[in-house]
Write a protein that holds these residues in place. Structure first.
Motif, mmCIF file in Angstrom:
data_model
loop_
_atom_site.group_PDB
_atom_site.id
_atom_site.type_symbol
_atom_site.label_atom_id
_atom_site.label_comp_id
_atom_site.label_asym_id
_atom_site.label_seq_id
_atom_site.Cartn_x
_atom_site.Cartn_y
_atom_site.Cartn_z
ATOM 1 N N SER A 1 18.229 -24.444 -7.572
ATOM 2 C CA SER A 1 18.510 -23.303 -6.712
ATOM 3 C C SER A 1 17.478 -23.238 -5.589
ATOM 4 O O SER A 1 16.378 -23.751 -5.708
ATOM 5 N N ILE A 2 17.846 -22.617 -4.522
ATOM 6 C CA ILE A 2 16.974 -22.496 -3.353
ATOM 7 C C ILE A 2 16.297 -21.136 -3.377
ATOM 8 O O ILE A 2 16.951 -20.110 -3.551
ATOM 9 N N MET A 3 14.977 -21.140 -3.192
ATOM 10 C CA MET A 3 14.246 -19.883 -3.170
ATOM 11 C C MET A 3 14.145 -19.370 -1.737
ATOM 12 O O MET A 3 13.901 -20.143 -0.817
ATOM 13 N N PHE A 4 14.358 -18.084 -1.563
ATOM 14 C CA PHE A 4 14.188 -17.425 -0.274
ATOM 15 C C PHE A 4 13.017 -16.459 -0.385
ATOM 16 O O PHE A 4 12.884 -15.754 -1.379
ATOM 17 N N THR A 5 12.168 -16.423 0.628
ATOM 18 C CA THR A 5 11.007 -15.539 0.626
ATOM 19 C C THR A 5 10.940 -14.776 1.936
ATOM 20 O O THR A 5 11.105 -15.368 3.010
ATOM 21 N N THR A 6 10.711 -13.476 1.851
ATOM 22 C CA THR A 6 10.555 -12.665 3.054
ATOM 23 C C THR A 6 9.167 -12.896 3.644
ATOM 24 O O THR A 6 8.265 -13.376 2.954
ATOM 25 N N PRO A 7 8.965 -12.549 4.908
ATOM 26 C CA PRO A 7 7.636 -12.691 5.509
ATOM 27 C C PRO A 7 6.596 -11.832 4.790
ATOM 28 O O PRO A 7 6.915 -10.785 4.224
ATOM 29 N N LEU A 8 5.366 -12.288 4.833
ATOM 30 C CA LEU A 8 4.233 -11.592 4.238
ATOM 31 C C LEU A 8 3.948 -10.316 5.032
ATOM 32 O O LEU A 8 3.934 -10.337 6.255
ATOM 33 N N VAL A 9 3.735 -9.205 4.324
ATOM 34 C CA VAL A 9 3.413 -7.925 4.957
ATOM 35 C C VAL A 9 2.062 -7.462 4.429
ATOM 36 O O VAL A 9 1.797 -7.574 3.229
ATOM 37 N N TYR A 10 1.221 -6.975 5.319
ATOM 38 C CA TYR A 10 -0.086 -6.434 4.928
ATOM 39 C C TYR A 10 0.008 -4.925 4.877
ATOM 40 O O TYR A 10 0.500 -4.306 5.821
ATOM 41 N N LYS A 11 -0.445 -4.333 3.782
ATOM 42 C CA LYS A 11 -0.357 -2.882 3.600
ATOM 43 C C LYS A 11 -1.661 -2.344 3.046
ATOM 44 O O LYS A 11 -2.479 -3.095 2.513
ATOM 45 N N LYS A 12 -1.804 -1.025 3.137
ATOM 46 C CA LYS A 12 -2.906 -0.325 2.484
ATOM 47 C C LYS A 12 -2.266 0.498 1.368
ATOM 48 O O LYS A 12 -1.326 1.248 1.603
ATOM 49 N N ALA A 13 -2.784 0.341 0.149
ATOM 50 C CA ALA A 13 -2.161 0.971 -1.018
ATOM 51 C C ALA A 13 -2.220 2.495 -0.937
ATOM 52 O O ALA A 13 -3.282 3.071 -0.720
ATOM 53 N N ARG A 14 -1.075 3.124 -1.096
ATOM 54 C CA ARG A 14 -1.000 4.590 -1.170
ATOM 55 C C ARG A 14 -0.925 5.054 -2.616
ATOM 56 O O ARG A 14 -1.013 6.234 -2.913
ATOM 57 N N LYS A 15 -0.690 4.100 -3.515
ATOM 58 C CA LYS A 15 -0.732 4.361 -4.952
ATOM 59 C C LYS A 15 -1.248 3.097 -5.617
ATOM 60 O O LYS A 15 -1.346 2.045 -4.978
ATOM 61 N N VAL A 16 -1.569 3.168 -6.869
ATOM 62 C CA VAL A 16 -2.090 1.997 -7.585
ATOM 63 C C VAL A 16 -0.948 1.024 -7.871
ATOM 64 O O VAL A 16 0.135 1.427 -8.313
ATOM 65 N N HIS A 17 -1.186 -0.241 -7.578
ATOM 66 C CA HIS A 17 -0.240 -1.307 -7.890
ATOM 67 C C HIS A 17 -0.961 -2.310 -8.792
ATOM 68 O O HIS A 17 -2.181 -2.295 -8.894
ATOM 69 N N ARG A 18 -0.216 -3.213 -9.388
ATOM 70 C CA ARG A 18 -0.809 -4.277 -10.200
ATOM 71 C C ARG A 18 -0.658 -5.590 -9.443
ATOM 72 O O ARG A 18 0.449 -5.967 -9.050
ATOM 73 N N CYS A 19 -1.759 -6.269 -9.258
ATOM 74 C CA CYS A 19 -1.746 -7.555 -8.565
ATOM 75 C C CYS A 19 -0.979 -8.569 -9.400
ATOM 76 O O CYS A 19 -1.280 -8.763 -10.584
ATOM 77 N N THR A 20 0.016 -9.215 -8.788
ATOM 78 C CA THR A 20 0.823 -10.173 -9.537
ATOM 79 C C THR A 20 0.123 -11.517 -9.709
ATOM 80 O O THR A 20 0.651 -12.406 -10.366
ATOM 81 N N TRP A 21 -1.066 -11.669 -9.145
ATOM 82 C CA TRP A 21 -1.846 -12.890 -9.381
ATOM 83 C C TRP A 21 -2.835 -12.688 -10.528
ATOM 84 O O TRP A 21 -2.808 -13.396 -11.510
ATOM 85 N N CYS A 22 -3.720 -11.680 -10.388
ATOM 86 C CA CYS A 22 -4.796 -11.520 -11.375
ATOM 87 C C CYS A 22 -4.507 -10.446 -12.423
ATOM 88 O O CYS A 22 -5.172 -10.380 -13.444
ATOM 89 N N GLY A 23 -3.529 -9.572 -12.163
ATOM 90 C CA GLY A 23 -3.193 -8.526 -13.114
ATOM 91 C C GLY A 23 -4.057 -7.287 -13.011
ATOM 92 O O GLY A 23 -3.810 -6.294 -13.688
ATOM 93 N N GLU A 24 -5.087 -7.323 -12.149
ATOM 94 C CA GLU A 24 -5.948 -6.151 -11.973
ATOM 95 C C GLU A 24 -5.292 -5.143 -11.031
ATOM 96 O O GLU A 24 -4.398 -5.485 -10.260
ATOM 97 N N ASP A 25 -5.780 -3.914 -11.089
ATOM 98 C CA ASP A 25 -5.246 -2.871 -10.213
ATOM 99 C C ASP A 25 -5.565 -3.150 -8.751
ATOM 100 O O ASP A 25 -6.658 -3.605 -8.419
ATOM 101 N N ILE A 26 -4.600 -2.860 -7.901
ATOM 102 C CA ILE A 26 -4.835 -2.732 -6.469
ATOM 103 C C ILE A 26 -5.033 -1.237 -6.268
ATOM 104 O O ILE A 26 -4.098 -0.452 -6.460
ATOM 105 N N LYS A 27 -6.236 -0.835 -5.958
ATOM 106 C CA LYS A 27 -6.587 0.584 -5.914
ATOM 107 C C LYS A 27 -6.120 1.249 -4.628
ATOM 108 O O LYS A 27 -5.941 0.591 -3.601
ATOM 109 N N ILE A 28 -5.944 2.562 -4.697
ATOM 110 C CA ILE A 28 -5.562 3.348 -3.526
ATOM 111 C C ILE A 28 -6.565 3.090 -2.402
ATOM 112 O O ILE A 28 -7.768 3.104 -2.623
#
Length: 79
Positions: A1-28
């Protein structure tokens, strides 16, 4: 199957997210990158800036990585 990827977007966290690489929190207020990709289903990736840089050989290469398999690079300082 062919993978499609959207362009990279840079943001500032407005809530806590989990980094999909290291698993640590991305803090507000922290900068992070996000993008969506689809192979068999849609998936949203969110990573610390330094994790995205560290993961680039996996993400930019064949586009595959196992979530939370990486380690967060600290460059000598932890927040």
């Amino acid at each position: 199957s062919i993978m499609f990827t959207t362009p990279l977007v840079y943001k500032k966290a407005r809530k806590v997210h989990r980094c999909t690489w290291c698993g640590e929190d991305i803090k507000i207020g922290e900068q992070y990158t996000t993008w969506k990709s689809v192979d068999d289903s849609w998936y949203t990736s969110k990573m610390h800036l330094e994790c995205r840089e560290d993961a680039s050989e996996h993400v930019d290469g064949d586009g595959t990585y196992e979530p939370y398999e990486g380690e967060r690079p600290y460059n000598g300082n932890r927040n």
